[in-house]
Enzyme design. Structure first.
Site, mmCIF file in Angstrom:
data_model
loop_
_atom_site.group_PDB
_atom_site.id
_atom_site.type_symbol
_atom_site.label_atom_id
_atom_site.label_comp_id
_atom_site.label_asym_id
_atom_site.label_seq_id
_atom_site.Cartn_x
_atom_site.Cartn_y
_atom_site.Cartn_z
ATOM 1 N N ASP A 25 1.099 -0.984 -0.432
ATOM 2 C CA ASP A 25 -0.352 0.206 -0.482
ATOM 3 C C ASP A 25 0.931 1.243 0.205
ATOM 4 O O ASP A 25 1.563 1.368 1.100
ATOM 5 C CB ASP A 25 -0.748 0.398 1.015
ATOM 6 N N HIS A 59 -3.410 12.110 -10.233
ATOM 7 C CA HIS A 59 -4.356 12.176 -10.163
ATOM 8 C C HIS A 59 -6.350 11.669 -10.441
ATOM 9 O O HIS A 59 -7.016 12.189 -9.915
ATOM 10 C CB HIS A 59 -4.728 12.438 -11.795
HETATM 11 N N1 SAH Z 1 0.540 3.622 -13.414
HETATM 12 C C1 SAH Z 1 -0.108 2.721 -14.127
HETATM 13 C C2 SAH Z 1 -1.707 2.444 -13.256
HETATM 14 C C3 SAH Z 1 -1.636 3.809 -13.024
HETATM 15 S S1 SAH Z 1 -4.321 3.342 -11.553
HETATM 16 C C4 SAH Z 1 -0.586 2.770 -15.277
HETATM 17 O O1 SAH Z 1 0.024 4.429 -16.013
HETATM 18 O O2 SAH Z 1 -0.905 2.425 -16.010
HETATM 19 C C5 SAH Z 1 -3.498 3.684 -10.909
HETATM 20 C C6 SAH Z 1 -2.931 2.738 -10.369
HETATM 21 O O3 SAH Z 1 -2.615 3.160 -8.614
HETATM 22 C C7 SAH Z 1 -3.574 1.320 -10.306
HETATM 23 O O4 SAH Z 1 -3.308 0.100 -10.500
HETATM 24 C C8 SAH Z 1 -3.577 0.927 -8.306
HETATM 25 O O5 SAH Z 1 -4.856 -0.098 -7.842
HETATM 26 C C9 SAH Z 1 -3.053 1.983 -8.048
HETATM 27 N N2 SAH Z 1 -3.388 2.311 -6.573
HETATM 28 C C10 SAH Z 1 -4.909 2.409 -6.259
HETATM 29 N N3 SAH Z 1 -4.407 2.538 -4.681
HETATM 30 C C11 SAH Z 1 -3.014 2.270 -4.148
HETATM 31 C C12 SAH Z 1 -2.056 1.947 -3.086
HETATM 32 N N4 SAH Z 1 -3.209 1.884 -1.973
HETATM 33 N N5 SAH Z 1 -1.668 1.835 -3.025
HETATM 34 C C13 SAH Z 1 -0.813 0.643 -4.586
HETATM 35 N N6 SAH Z 1 -1.473 1.230 -5.171
HETATM 36 C C14 SAH Z 1 -1.865 1.607 -5.435
#
Ligand code: SAH
Length: 374
Positions: free
Chosen positions: A259, A277
């Protein structure tokens, strides 16, 4: 006769028709998304591609396995999508031979080429269309006005949460189809984005690094592209367990389940691509602070956080398409309480998180690269 408050003296009949047309156009705009989604679901871009890049309506009907009786409907769909520029269409030949009327030919375009997913689903933006034009997301927008009116609810919940009773990423955790659709869409869109970034400014951004952690990196498309271009950069991806569990492991990228609000592994650089974003300023600052701590002890001399996201209003290209697409993305991000920031918005969260300086390295119509220095 009905009384009308529209004063004919204020708007000429031509203007009234024009403005009524605009109201029709904007209200019906969602039909455009649906038509695009329909073409993708039927595999029409693939069918035209397989036919050599151009196909008659009969070829399309045959190539997609539709019943012949559906041809007039497919004709209307293709006519609309060609007017919108998704495909191009030639006029049907006027001559009638053997009692048979000639057929219009539909051609692929540079845009529809991006929707061809023959062979490799993840290399096509058709996954992105399926992800965005999906009842789970579309339904949330019916709650947008209710959410705006309800100050109490909107200060704690996104309208995604209002509709579904759980947050965006919780939904992906509990719904396997949504999880797959989300991750696939991100991979497909990231591959194209990274191709552009690496070609335009890859050496400046990634060349001097020896390690990088891709925070919220999904299935690792960005890291895989960086690692292929710069094999000396050791890339790892941190994402939630339900995402990492389904990630393809080819050994080039290390996946870490965790996380980002709790722990970020140390590296020369932290990449945050399409992550910030998704969060409001308060959460954004929390994430950035932890990222800063992760890079400072690693190598202060080169340490940086690399943000890939939209910078609203950036760049000289302020054409209607990029302006409207950025603004649409901003509204779209509202469903999960996210926001697209302008340079001032970015500077605010970067400085609040303790960074000394930042630089906007690359600007395109849809995303920019910002480097934040500790
Ligand atoms: N960086 C990737 C995905 C972006 S979408 C790209 O550009 O393709 C946002 C990502 O954040 C998702 O994969 C989601 O699972 C992750 N995410 C959301 N909350 C999170 C958390 N608390 N810890 C780690 N990852 C997280």
């Amino acid at each position: 006769m009905h009384k009308t408050h529209i004063n004919m003296n204020v708007q000429s009949p031509e203007d009234l028709i024009q403005h009524q047309c605009l109201v029709f156009h904007h209200s019906l705009s969602y039909v455009k998304s649906m038509a695009l989604k329909c073409a993708v679901e039927l595999g029409i871009p693939n069918a035209i591609h397989r036919h050599g890049g151009s196909a008659t309506l009969s070829d399309i009907v045959a190539g997609t396995g539709l019943p012949v009786s559906r041809l007039p409907y497919v004709q209307r769909l293709m006519n609309f999508l060609s007017i919108c520029g998704v495909f191009t269409e030639s006029n049907p030949p006027a001559a009638v031979t053997d009692g048979k009327k000639g057929e219009a030919v539909v051609y692929k375009t540079p845009m529809s080429r991006l929707l061809i997913d023959d062979g490799n689903k993840l290399s096509s933006l058709s996954c992105l269309v399926q992800f965005v034009v999906n009842p789970l997301l579309v339904n949330t927008f019916f709650d947008m006005h209710t959410w705006l009116k309800d100050e109490q609810a909107s200060s704690t919940k996104s309208f995604f949460e209002m509709t579904h009773g759980c947050g965006r990423f919780e939904m992906a955790k509990s719904n396997a189809d949504d999880n797959a659709m989300f991750n696939n869409a991100m991979v497909a869109a990231s591959q194209i984005t990274m191709e552009v970034i690496l070609r335009e400014a890859g050496c400046d951004i990634f060349g001097g690094l020896s390690s990088l952690v891709d925070v919220g990196g999904g299935h690792g498309a960005a890291s895989a592209a960086i690692s292929a271009a710069f094999p000396h950069v050791k890339c790892s991806v941190l994402d939630l367990p339900h995402v990492v569990d389904k990630a393809p492991a080819d050994g080039t990228v290390q996946f870490i389940a965790g996380d980002m609000f709790e722990f970020i592994p140390k590296a020369d650089a932290v990449l945050l691509k399409w992550v910030l974003h998704c969060w409001d300023d308060q959460d954004c600052v929390k994430i950035l602070r932890l990222c800063r701590e992760a890079i400072v002890p690693a190598r202060e001399a080169v340490g940086k956080v690399i943000i890939i996201d939209i910078v609203m209003g950036a760049g000289s290209s302020q054409d209607t398409l990029s302006k409207e697409t950025r603004a649409l993305t901003d509204l779209y991000m509202m469903h999960l309480n996210g926001v697209e920031r302008d340079e001032r918005g970015w500077e605010k969260v970067i400085r609040e998180a303790g960074f000394c300086d930042y630089k906007i390295v690359l600007v395109t119509a849809l995303y920019s690269v910002i480097e934040a220095y500790p």
